[in-house]
Design a protein around this motif. Structure first.
Motif, mmCIF file in Angstrom:
data_model
loop_
_atom_site.group_PDB
_atom_site.id
_atom_site.type_symbol
_atom_site.label_atom_id
_atom_site.label_comp_id
_atom_site.label_asym_id
_atom_site.label_seq_id
_atom_site.Cartn_x
_atom_site.Cartn_y
_atom_site.Cartn_z
ATOM 1 N N GLU A 2 1.683 13.923 -8.281
ATOM 2 C CA GLU A 2 1.791 13.812 -6.828
ATOM 3 C C GLU A 2 1.286 12.446 -6.386
ATOM 4 O OE1 GLU A 2 0.015 16.067 -2.954
ATOM 5 O OE2 GLU A 2 0.483 17.256 -4.726
ATOM 6 N N SER A 3 2.042 11.812 -5.499
ATOM 7 C CA SER A 3 1.633 10.480 -5.063
ATOM 8 C C SER A 3 0.706 10.566 -3.862
ATOM 9 C CB SER A 3 2.847 9.611 -4.744
ATOM 10 O OG SER A 3 3.519 10.086 -3.624
ATOM 11 N N LYS A 4 -0.094 9.510 -3.712
ATOM 12 C CA LYS A 4 -0.985 9.384 -2.565
ATOM 13 C C LYS A 4 -0.298 8.501 -1.533
ATOM 14 C CE LYS A 4 -5.383 9.874 -4.928
ATOM 15 N NZ LYS A 4 -6.759 9.407 -4.992
ATOM 16 N N ARG A 5 -0.333 8.928 -0.292
ATOM 17 C CA ARG A 5 0.198 8.122 0.803
ATOM 18 C C ARG A 5 -0.945 7.275 1.345
ATOM 19 N NH1 ARG A 5 3.227 11.306 5.359
ATOM 20 N NH2 ARG A 5 4.956 11.176 3.904
ATOM 21 N N ILE A 6 -0.790 5.970 1.255
ATOM 22 C CA ILE A 6 -1.827 5.020 1.642
ATOM 23 C C ILE A 6 -1.277 4.079 2.705
ATOM 24 C CG2 ILE A 6 -3.354 3.165 0.835
ATOM 25 C CD1 ILE A 6 -4.032 5.941 -0.368
ATOM 26 N N ILE A 7 -2.105 3.797 3.718
ATOM 27 C CA ILE A 7 -1.768 2.805 4.749
ATOM 28 C C ILE A 7 -2.595 1.557 4.473
ATOM 29 C CG2 ILE A 7 -1.768 2.242 7.205
ATOM 30 C CD1 ILE A 7 -1.963 5.331 7.706
ATOM 31 N N LEU A 8 -1.923 0.408 4.405
ATOM 32 C CA LEU A 8 -2.614 -0.873 4.328
ATOM 33 C C LEU A 8 -2.307 -1.630 5.607
ATOM 34 C CD1 LEU A 8 -4.226 -3.170 3.035
ATOM 35 C CD2 LEU A 8 -2.104 -3.900 1.909
ATOM 36 N N ALA A 9 -3.341 -1.888 6.386
ATOM 37 C CA ALA A 9 -3.205 -2.681 7.604
ATOM 38 C C ALA A 9 -3.863 -4.029 7.365
ATOM 39 C CB ALA A 9 -3.866 -1.968 8.777
ATOM 40 N N VAL A 10 -3.173 -5.085 7.769
ATOM 41 C CA VAL A 10 -3.681 -6.437 7.594
ATOM 42 C C VAL A 10 -3.912 -7.004 8.991
ATOM 43 C CG1 VAL A 10 -3.267 -8.689 6.532
ATOM 44 C CG2 VAL A 10 -2.275 -6.620 5.497
ATOM 45 N N SER A 11 -5.167 -7.284 9.309
ATOM 46 C CA SER A 11 -5.488 -7.837 10.630
ATOM 47 C C SER A 11 -5.653 -9.352 10.516
ATOM 48 C CB SER A 11 -6.735 -7.174 11.221
ATOM 49 O OG SER A 11 -7.894 -7.654 10.595
ATOM 50 N N GLY A 12 -5.982 -9.997 11.615
ATOM 51 C CA GLY A 12 -5.975 -11.446 11.679
ATOM 52 C C GLY A 12 -7.209 -12.169 11.186
ATOM 53 N N ALA A 13 -8.048 -11.531 10.412
ATOM 54 C CA ALA A 13 -9.209 -12.227 9.848
ATOM 55 C C ALA A 13 -8.777 -13.122 8.701
ATOM 56 C CB ALA A 13 -10.236 -11.208 9.344
ATOM 57 N N SER A 14 -9.586 -14.097 8.408
ATOM 58 C CA SER A 14 -9.353 -14.897 7.216
ATOM 59 C C SER A 14 -9.510 -13.986 5.999
ATOM 60 C CB SER A 14 -10.386 -16.027 7.154
ATOM 61 O OG SER A 14 -10.199 -16.796 5.991
ATOM 62 N N GLY A 15 -8.729 -14.260 4.969
ATOM 63 C CA GLY A 15 -8.827 -13.435 3.759
ATOM 64 C C GLY A 15 -7.525 -12.770 3.389
ATOM 65 N N SER A 16 -6.407 -13.380 3.735
ATOM 66 C CA SER A 16 -5.089 -12.819 3.422
ATOM 67 C C SER A 16 -4.914 -12.538 1.933
ATOM 68 C CB SER A 16 -3.984 -13.785 3.858
ATOM 69 O OG SER A 16 -4.090 -14.110 5.208
ATOM 70 N N LEU A 17 -5.556 -13.337 1.103
ATOM 71 C CA LEU A 17 -5.400 -13.144 -0.337
ATOM 72 C C LEU A 17 -5.987 -11.812 -0.808
ATOM 73 C CD1 LEU A 17 -5.995 -16.753 -1.716
ATOM 74 C CD2 LEU A 17 -3.832 -15.487 -1.543
ATOM 75 N N TYR A 18 -6.953 -11.285 -0.084
ATOM 76 C CA TYR A 18 -7.459 -9.954 -0.432
ATOM 77 C C TYR A 18 -6.358 -8.909 -0.252
ATOM 78 C CZ TYR A 18 -12.175 -11.879 -0.607
ATOM 79 O OH TYR A 18 -13.290 -12.611 -0.928
#
Length: 188
Positions: A2-18
């Motif tokens: 069974e797969s996990k449903r995950i939400i990834l939200a990217v906000s405007g802080a520095s650190g896009s590479l994370y």
């Protein structure tokens, strides 16, 4: 499996590479259904910090939701998921989460995660922190969020920026019980 449903939200802080490291650990897996929300500010920061295009953070996602679409599935408590990550988490987003201010889809989805008692992992990158930032983090923690600062360890002897960002991404995935090989664990 069974797969996990995950939400990834990217906000405007520095650190896009994370966020890019998290994508590396979450896409192309049979056990994860990934949904991504990228704020307008995050798109600007991504362009300033990297040569990546926004589709690098959405490629392979099962769903990509516009940050202003408060009718998208993550805005509803009846849409089940197994966890939400905000990475990087700006201090403005942290404030919205701490106060329940649901102005954008990211804010609303985080509010829903807390009210439904689902995992919400906030990855702040800001430094130094003001008393307001710390209070907002404490408030979010007391509401059920996990504060996981983008503070990589050095015991793995990182040789590249990717080594550093992957270690933080791996720590996030550990919180969601998602297996990964993003970093070498202590003692291994």
């Amino acid at each position: 499996m069974e797969s996990k449903r995950i939400i990834l939200a990217v906000s405007g802080a520095s650190g896009s590479l994370y966020a890019a490291s998290l994508i590396k650990g979450l896409v192309n897996r049979d056990d994860v259904e990934l949904h991504v929300i990228i704020s307008d500010a995050a798109r600007k920061v991504l362009a300033l910090e990297t040569d990546l295009q926004p589709d690098a953070l959405t490629r392979g996602a099962a769903g990509v939701h516009a940050p202003d679409d408060i009718t998208a599935p993550p805005a509803s408590g009846s849409w089940k998921h197994d966890g939400m990550i905000i990475c990087p988490c700006s201090m403005a987003t942290m404030s919205a989460v701490a106060t329940g201010f649901g102005h954008t889809l990211i804010h609303r989805a985080a509010d829903v995660a807390l009210k439904e008692r689902r995992k919400l992992i906030l990855v702040p990158r800001e430094t130094p922190l003001s008393a307001i930032h710390l209070q907002n983090m404490l408030t979010a923690t007391r509401a059920g969020a996990i504060i996981l600062p983008a503070s990589p360890g050095f015991y793995q002897r990182p040789a590249t920026i990717a080594d550093l960002t992957d270690q933080v991404a791996g720590k996030v995935l550990d919180q969601l019980d998602i297996p990964h090989t993003l970093f070498r664990r202590w003692g291994e």
